[in-house]
Design a protein around this motif. Structure first.
Motif, PDB file in Angstrom:
ATOM      1  N   MET A  44      -5.334  58.571 -10.132  1.00  0.00           N
ATOM      2  CA  MET A  44      -3.891  57.981 -10.492  1.00  0.00           C
ATOM      3  C   MET A  44      -2.763  58.874 -10.035  1.00  0.00           C
ATOM      4  SD  MET A  44      -4.488  58.186 -14.381  1.00  0.00           S
ATOM      5  CE  MET A  44      -2.598  58.251 -15.053  1.00  0.00           C
ATOM      6  N   GLU A  68      -6.405  55.335  -5.316  1.00  0.00           N
ATOM      7  CA  GLU A  68      -5.453  55.486  -6.168  1.00  0.00           C
ATOM      8  C   GLU A  68      -5.222  54.157  -7.131  1.00  0.00           C
ATOM      9  OE1 GLU A  68      -2.091  58.333  -6.112  1.00  0.00           O
ATOM     10  OE2 GLU A  68      -1.088  56.521  -6.114  1.00  0.00           O
ATOM     11  N   TYR A  69      -5.188  54.221  -8.376  1.00  0.00           N
ATOM     12  CA  TYR A  69      -5.096  53.082  -9.285  1.00  0.00           C
ATOM     13  C   TYR A  69      -3.923  53.483 -10.263  1.00  0.00           C
ATOM     14  CZ  TYR A  69      -9.278  51.659  -7.063  1.00  0.00           C
ATOM     15  OH  TYR A  69     -10.308  51.285  -6.283  1.00  0.00           O
ATOM     16  N   THR A  75      -1.439  49.906 -14.946  1.00  0.00           N
ATOM     17  CA  THR A  75      -2.841  49.665 -14.467  1.00  0.00           C
ATOM     18  C   THR A  75      -3.898  50.502 -15.375  1.00  0.00           C
ATOM     19  OG1 THR A  75      -1.699  49.874 -12.426  1.00  0.00           O
ATOM     20  CG2 THR A  75      -4.132  49.779 -12.592  1.00  0.00           C
ATOM     21  N   TRP A  76      -3.671  50.715 -16.425  1.00  0.00           N
ATOM     22  CA  TRP A  76      -4.601  51.547 -17.415  1.00  0.00           C
ATOM     23  C   TRP A  76      -5.852  50.608 -17.806  1.00  0.00           C
ATOM     24  CZ3 TRP A  76      -6.088  49.804 -22.264  1.00  0.00           C
ATOM     25  CH2 TRP A  76      -5.068  48.867 -23.032  1.00  0.00           C
ATOM     26  N   ARG A  79      -8.051  50.694 -14.799  1.00  0.00           N
ATOM     27  CA  ARG A  79      -8.768  52.067 -14.919  1.00  0.00           C
ATOM     28  C   ARG A  79      -9.867  52.081 -15.816  1.00  0.00           C
ATOM     29  NH1 ARG A  79      -3.474  53.713 -14.029  1.00  0.00           N
ATOM     30  NH2 ARG A  79      -3.551  54.620 -16.203  1.00  0.00           N
ATOM     31  N   LYS A  83     -13.799  53.643 -16.294  1.00  0.00           N
ATOM     32  CA  LYS A  83     -14.268  54.858 -17.512  1.00  0.00           C
ATOM     33  C   LYS A  83     -15.567  54.193 -18.344  1.00  0.00           C
ATOM     34  CE  LYS A  83      -9.637  57.018 -18.229  1.00  0.00           C
ATOM     35  NZ  LYS A  83      -8.733  57.223 -19.518  1.00  0.00           N
ATOM     36  N   PHE A  91      -9.308  61.069 -15.193  1.00  0.00           N
ATOM     37  CA  PHE A  91      -9.277  61.252 -13.857  1.00  0.00           C
ATOM     38  C   PHE A  91      -8.777  62.215 -13.484  1.00  0.00           C
ATOM     39  CE2 PHE A  91      -8.906  56.528 -15.165  1.00  0.00           C
ATOM     40  CZ  PHE A  91      -9.766  56.068 -14.020  1.00  0.00           C
TER      41      PHE A  91
END
Length: 121
Positions: A44, A68-69, A75-76, A79, A83, A91
């Motif tokens: 990220m 990459e996010y 954008t959590w 992501r 996880k 990350f």
């Protein structure tokens, strides 16, 4: 020791599809990258550890795919699906030959021990 994951039999049938499809696109994108590349770093923006992982690979002369996010401000939710999928809480997420090896610190340790080359052989 395997990590606890709620067994599908304990998810009501009416919501199983919703659970299965939640943020599926990002997980599928990472899975495809992992299948198609020897080394993948999922990160990220604004995260210094993601940059350190990529720098360590560059210094070792190891090509890698970087995904990459977002960053700390967006954008959590997407992501978070990664996880939940991997069980890795931070990350970057570094994959070598399809195996999650950890983050930047774990990657640097692998490189330092010469194990990265062994995994790639």
């Amino acid at each position: 020791m395997p990590r606890a994951i709620l067994d599908e039999s304990h998810i009501h049938p009416a919501i199983r599809d919703k659970v299965a499809q939640h943020q599926n696109a990002i997980v599928a994108e990472v899975m495809n990258a992992v299948q198609g590349n020897d080394v993948v770093v999922v990160g990220m923006g604004m995260n210094p550890m993601c940059k350190k992982a990529r720098q360590a690979l560059d210094a070792a002369g190891q090509a890698h795919q970087y995904l990459e996010y977002g960053n700390y401000f967006n954008t959590w939710r997407r992501r978070n699906a990664l996880k939940m999928w991997t069980g890795w809480p931070t990350f970057p997420m570094v994959f070598v030959k399809g195996t999650l090896v950890g983050g930047a610190q774990e990657l640097r340790a692998l490189i330092g021990r010469g194990e990265l080359k062994t995994l790639l052989a």
